[in-house]
Design an enzyme around this catalytic site. Sequence first.
Site, mmCIF file in Angstrom:
data_model
loop_
_atom_site.group_PDB
_atom_site.id
_atom_site.type_symbol
_atom_site.label_atom_id
_atom_site.label_comp_id
_atom_site.label_asym_id
_atom_site.label_seq_id
_atom_site.Cartn_x
_atom_site.Cartn_y
_atom_site.Cartn_z
ATOM 1 N N GLY A 1 36.088 37.951 41.134
ATOM 2 C CA GLY A 1 36.042 39.314 41.061
ATOM 3 C C GLY A 1 36.837 39.971 39.782
ATOM 4 N N ARG B 1 30.393 34.797 38.843
ATOM 5 C CA ARG B 1 30.565 33.841 39.881
ATOM 6 C C ARG B 1 29.701 32.731 39.520
ATOM 7 N NH1 ARG B 1 32.308 38.204 43.239
ATOM 8 N NH2 ARG B 1 34.607 37.825 43.640
ATOM 9 N N ASP C 1 41.459 32.252 43.387
ATOM 10 C CA ASP C 1 41.411 30.892 43.920
ATOM 11 C C ASP C 1 40.100 30.095 43.491
ATOM 12 O OD1 ASP C 1 40.865 31.427 47.560
ATOM 13 O OD2 ASP C 1 40.066 32.138 45.361
ATOM 14 N N THR D 1 43.230 38.798 40.423
ATOM 15 C CA THR D 1 42.555 39.499 41.690
ATOM 16 C C THR D 1 43.373 40.598 42.414
ATOM 17 O OG1 THR D 1 41.685 38.692 43.820
ATOM 18 C CG2 THR D 1 43.387 37.320 42.909
ATOM 19 N N ASP E 1 43.105 40.973 45.451
ATOM 20 C CA ASP E 1 43.364 40.574 46.743
ATOM 21 C C ASP E 1 44.943 40.161 47.040
ATOM 22 O OD1 ASP E 1 40.264 38.654 47.009
ATOM 23 O OD2 ASP E 1 40.855 40.694 47.272
ATOM 24 N N ASP F 1 46.356 37.485 47.162
ATOM 25 C CA ASP F 1 46.518 36.179 48.170
ATOM 26 C C ASP F 1 46.634 34.719 47.340
ATOM 27 O OD1 ASP F 1 42.550 35.662 48.302
ATOM 28 O OD2 ASP F 1 44.267 36.132 46.599
ATOM 29 N N ARG G 1 39.322 40.398 50.941
ATOM 30 C CA ARG G 1 38.901 39.389 51.433
ATOM 31 C C ARG G 1 39.437 38.886 52.662
ATOM 32 N NH1 ARG G 1 36.700 34.885 47.293
ATOM 33 N NH2 ARG G 1 38.900 35.125 46.653
ATOM 34 N N GLY H 1 50.840 56.174 54.972
ATOM 35 C CA GLY H 1 51.345 56.841 56.072
ATOM 36 C C GLY H 1 50.191 56.780 57.221
HETATM 37 O O1 F6P Z 1 38.014 39.053 45.323
HETATM 38 C C1 F6P Z 1 38.144 40.370 45.152
HETATM 39 C C2 F6P Z 1 37.057 41.085 45.771
HETATM 40 O O2 F6P Z 1 37.060 42.502 45.669
HETATM 41 C C3 F6P Z 1 37.593 40.816 47.295
HETATM 42 O O3 F6P Z 1 38.435 41.743 47.947
HETATM 43 C C4 F6P Z 1 36.087 41.330 48.100
HETATM 44 O O4 F6P Z 1 35.869 40.945 49.343
HETATM 45 C C5 F6P Z 1 35.033 40.681 47.209
HETATM 46 O O5 F6P Z 1 35.834 40.823 45.933
HETATM 47 C C6 F6P Z 1 33.755 41.302 46.976
HETATM 48 O O6 F6P Z 1 32.843 40.369 46.118
HETATM 49 P P1 F6P Z 1 31.783 40.861 45.152
HETATM 50 O O7 F6P Z 1 32.083 41.822 43.804
HETATM 51 O O8 F6P Z 1 30.955 39.884 44.559
HETATM 52 O O9 F6P Z 1 31.103 41.715 45.904
#
Ligand code: F6P
Length: 326
Positions: free
Chosen positions: A14, A75, A106, A129, A131, A133, A175, A189
């Site tokens: 992403g 991807r 990852d 990313t 995320d 994470d 994610r 908030g």
């Molecule tokens: O990993 C980044 C992210 O934005 C996640 O937060 C989300 O779930 C995913 O990519 C969405 O993937 P795509 O852009 O392939 O729909």
Amino acid sequence: MSKIKKIAVFTSGGDAPGMNACIRAVVRTTLYFGGEVAGIKQGYQGMIDDNIVELDRHSVSNIMQLGGTILKTARCLAFRTEEGMETAYQNLKKHQIDALVAIGGDGTFTGAERFSAKYDIPVICVPGTIDNDLYGSDFTLGFDTATNTVIEAIDKIRDTAESHDRLFFIEVMGRDAGSIALRAGIAGGAEAIMLPEKDTGIQDLIHKLEEGAAKKKSSSIVIVAEGDKNGGAFAVAKKVKEKFDFYDTKVTILGHLQRGGSPSSFDRILGSRMGFAAVKALLNNENRKMVGLRSNEIVLTDLREALTEHEFKLEEDLLEMSTILA
Ligand code: F6P
């Protein structure tokens, strides 16, 4: 320059705000130390398709402020096959590329670790990313900008929620991680935050909302991380409404707007620091490592360690605070 003469940089998974700052730093640092640099378009797919371009200083002019990635991303399942990796390797050799900087999450790291273990191409990874994470860095590239985007959205939704005495469930990305939800929820908030890392039951949430209604709270906002175990925002809203219909209820899914936007100052500096450090790590003959920010220092972590032995944990004080301050 060490034995490494030509570095290629690519973005994978992403997209995230700040990736362009990182690309810019990789290009200009490599050129500064006398090397050549190439860009691989569309991540691992571009490595397989030989979608590789030479880059110079001007290739990365005026991109610091741009969200997304000028190298595009994708991807790529083909890279998981022996044939895909072999084709990619042959293409890198054809372009005399002898090292890689991989910017991604990852999945990107897993591919990089396998590839550099099989072939004589060192790789340094940058955690890019939204995320947040990944073990090995306090923050991933793009997380700060995405969190600011969510906060701006919460502020806007709060205006209309307050005007109409409504309860809003707002779903955010991440994610399987709740980093965006937790920090944006606190900063926005929110009255409640539903996280994959915490098993907040629907009854607990209803109890919190009932408390607010009893105190004449005319509107409320609940942030739902997309990975929450109760399901996304629509599922949570439905379950709540079945037992608690005090408010007129609405749902907003923020979706991919969290991925765009001009990077924050934090992400511009983070991207530049990580890109700079990644090139210097390669020139110091480092391999199969990720750069990360730890207590405001750039550090290197073995990819295998980052991917297998640890998981990213949410900050305990933020978790405790999130229920008390709401
Ligand atoms: O990993 C980044 C992210 O934005 C996640 O937060 C989300 O779930 C995913 O990519 C969405 O993937 P795509 O852009 O392939 O729909």
